[in-house]
Structure formats: C-alpha cells, structure tokens
Write a protein that holds these residues in place. Sequence first.
Motif, PDB file in Angstrom:
ATOM      1  N   GLU A 104       2.837   2.115   9.970  1.00  5.95           N
ATOM      2  CA  GLU A 104       3.997   2.935   9.550  1.00  5.95           C
ATOM      3  C   GLU A 104       3.910   3.188   7.981  1.00  5.95           C
ATOM      4  OE1 GLU A 104       8.807   1.014   8.401  1.00  5.95           O
ATOM      5  OE2 GLU A 104       7.628  -0.185   8.642  1.00  5.95           O
ATOM      6  N   ARG A 107       3.148   6.997   8.237  1.00  7.55           N
ATOM      7  CA  ARG A 107       3.827   7.677   8.359  1.00  7.55           C
ATOM      8  C   ARG A 107       4.839   7.594   7.299  1.00  7.55           C
ATOM      9  NH1 ARG A 107       4.090   5.066  13.344  1.00  7.55           N
ATOM     10  NH2 ARG A 107       5.477   3.709  12.943  1.00  7.55           N
ATOM     11  N   ASP A 108       5.130   6.696   6.684  1.00 10.07           N
ATOM     12  CA  ASP A 108       6.355   7.133   5.611  1.00 10.07           C
ATOM     13  C   ASP A 108       4.995   7.983   4.584  1.00 10.07           C
ATOM     14  OD1 ASP A 108       7.819   5.406   6.765  1.00 10.07           O
ATOM     15  OD2 ASP A 108       6.927   4.121   6.012  1.00 10.07           O
ATOM     16  N   HIS A 111       5.540  11.233   5.697  1.00 14.35           N
ATOM     17  CA  HIS A 111       6.809  11.521   4.839  1.00 14.35           C
ATOM     18  C   HIS A 111       7.062  12.457   3.745  1.00 14.35           C
ATOM     19  CE1 HIS A 111      11.368  12.155   6.297  1.00 14.35           C
ATOM     20  NE2 HIS A 111      11.320  11.630   4.809  1.00 14.35           N
ATOM     21  N   GLN A 114       4.916  15.407   2.352  1.00 13.59           N
ATOM     22  CA  GLN A 114       5.654  16.819   2.811  1.00 13.59           C
ATOM     23  C   GLN A 114       7.776  16.715   2.035  1.00 13.59           C
ATOM     24  OE1 GLN A 114       6.261  15.351   7.336  1.00 13.59           O
ATOM     25  NE2 GLN A 114       4.266  16.339   7.698  1.00 13.59           N
ATOM     26  N   GLN A 115       8.293  15.678   2.142  1.00 13.26           N
ATOM     27  CA  GLN A 115       9.227  15.998   0.855  1.00 13.26           C
ATOM     28  C   GLN A 115       9.023  16.535  -0.508  1.00 13.26           C
ATOM     29  OE1 GLN A 115      11.419  11.825   1.085  1.00 13.26           O
ATOM     30  NE2 GLN A 115      12.875  12.626   1.847  1.00 13.26           N
TER      31      GLN A 115
END
Length: 318
Positions: A104, A107-108, A111, A114-115
């Motif tokens: 997790e 992945r966070d 993310h 990418q944001q």
Amino acid sequence: MAGNSQRRNRRTSNKKGATVGSGGKRRRSLEGKGPTPPAHMRKGHAKSRLANAKAKHAQRRPVARRGGKGQAEMVVGRNPVFEALRDGVPATTLYVQQFIDNDERVRDALHLAQQRGNINLMEAPRAELDRMTNGLNHQGLVLQVPPYEYAHPEDLAAAAFDDGEDPLIVALDGVTDPRNLGAIVRSVSAFGGHGVVVPERRAAGMTAGAWKTSAGTAARTPVARATNLTRALESYQKAGITVVGLAADGDIELAELEALAGPVVIVVGSEGKGLSRLVGETCDYRVSIPMPGGAESLNAGVAAGVVLYEAARRRASV
C-alpha cells in the motif's frame, strides 16, 4: 695584413651575396600598430589589473545575491518517501526498485508522484539503489530532493521595503535541528514575517525534514543564507533595522520592547548555548520572555513563535 685576419666571419669583400627575404616584416613594422590603447586595456597596466578584478567581482556577485544552493538530498524508505510526497517536499525523481513488493505504501507513493506531474519515475535494480544511498535501508524507494535555492539576507529586507512594509525577519544563531528551522519558517509565514536567515556553517539548512515541518509554508517564505551572521546583522542595522536577540538573561522583557512595532530582526539562539558572544554583542537589545511557570528555556521554534505573535499584535494596533 688585409685578408689574413684570424677573426671569424670577418667580411673581406664589399660584394654582397644573396640575402633571405624579410617576409614582409619590415613593411609591417613601418605600418605601425595604430593608436595607443587606453590604460585599462593595456596588459600589465595597473588600471588593467583593477578592471579585471572588478570584472571578476561582478561575475561572483550574482551568486552572493542569490545566497547559493544547498546540497541535493535523498529521502529513503517507504514511509519517509510517502510523507515527503504527501507534505509537498519538492522532488525531481522517485526511484523504485525493480520487482519491488507492491504494498500500500508503494502504491500511495507512486500515486502522489504521478499526481504532481513534475517528478520523474525511474526503475532501478537494488544494487544501484544501495550505491545511491550508501547502503541505507531504502526498502525499494528513494526520493531525490533538489538543492534549495537560498536567498541573500539583503533581499529579505529589500522585498519588505519595496512592498512598503517594515521588515520582520528571524535570524537563527546555532540552531542545528531542521525541524526547528521548519517550525520557525511556518511561524514567520503565519505572523506576516518576511523570511528567515541561517548561517552557512554549523546550522540547520532547508532539508526535507525542514520542508515537512514547515507544512508547505517554505514554498512562499524565503530562507536566506549568510556567510557571516554578525556581518549580516550589522548590514541590517545600517539599513535602519533594529536587531533584537532573545536571551534568558536579557536586559528588557518582551512586553516592554517597543521596537517590535517597527523594522526588526529577531535573533534566536540554540536552546542549549543561546546566542554566541559576537552575535549577542551585535544586538541592539537582548530580550527575555517571561515564564511564570518556572521553565528555564523554550524550544527555539516556540520562542520565535511567541515573539513573532507579539510583533504581529503590535503592528496590527499601529
């Protein structure tokens, strides 16, 4: 007797033999070299040396005005990388280990990177990440933080004067904890200050830890770096700014200090040693914070926040 001289290369005849041509050298020498150049353009002339020295100084000056750059930093580990991305710490590249366990936190972190849209995502083998981090336990995630662009101490006051405001600046003397620096940057932003000054050596810099503690305010509150803090404070005094040092044995209490309503630099020393001797002697006032509860001292970040609040309160009532 003529013709029998023992001297070598003595000419015994008036007849000239073949001569090698000058290649135009004599013709060019007759043409001259034009007008004499000005003194500052003559190599070796005193005025030329002075002009060269000024030119070198001018080339160095922009670097001094910017305050220079810090050093690039690597944030390692899944939780530290995630928290740095979440808290807005500036970053250029996120390195992810090949074949990493995609939990997790990974992945966070991906993310959030990418944001942002301006962080490069690079996959690298474990051996390469070990080399980059000098063998630290990176857990497969490494975030590269770019060098911080420091301002010059004079720029902080100049920006305030340009806006028609009295400068409110905090200078740190011997504060080595980046979290204290970040907390002070946050307080300066909250109470309408114009920036923070840190010494170049033996002091905390704008690391990822300082960025995190500032809670994003470091993006809009400049931090300047001074080669010599004492000289920077003297320069502020020449510009008409009062320099106030916080000291437990101060000559005046905070509530009595009227100077906080005008242009002021608040100097905060380390929690253990306080102000250094030279910095303390440079201050116009040495101010103490009353502590009825009996505590011997306050954390540097807390002390700065108390004085900044008092300065903001006085300025609002003027």
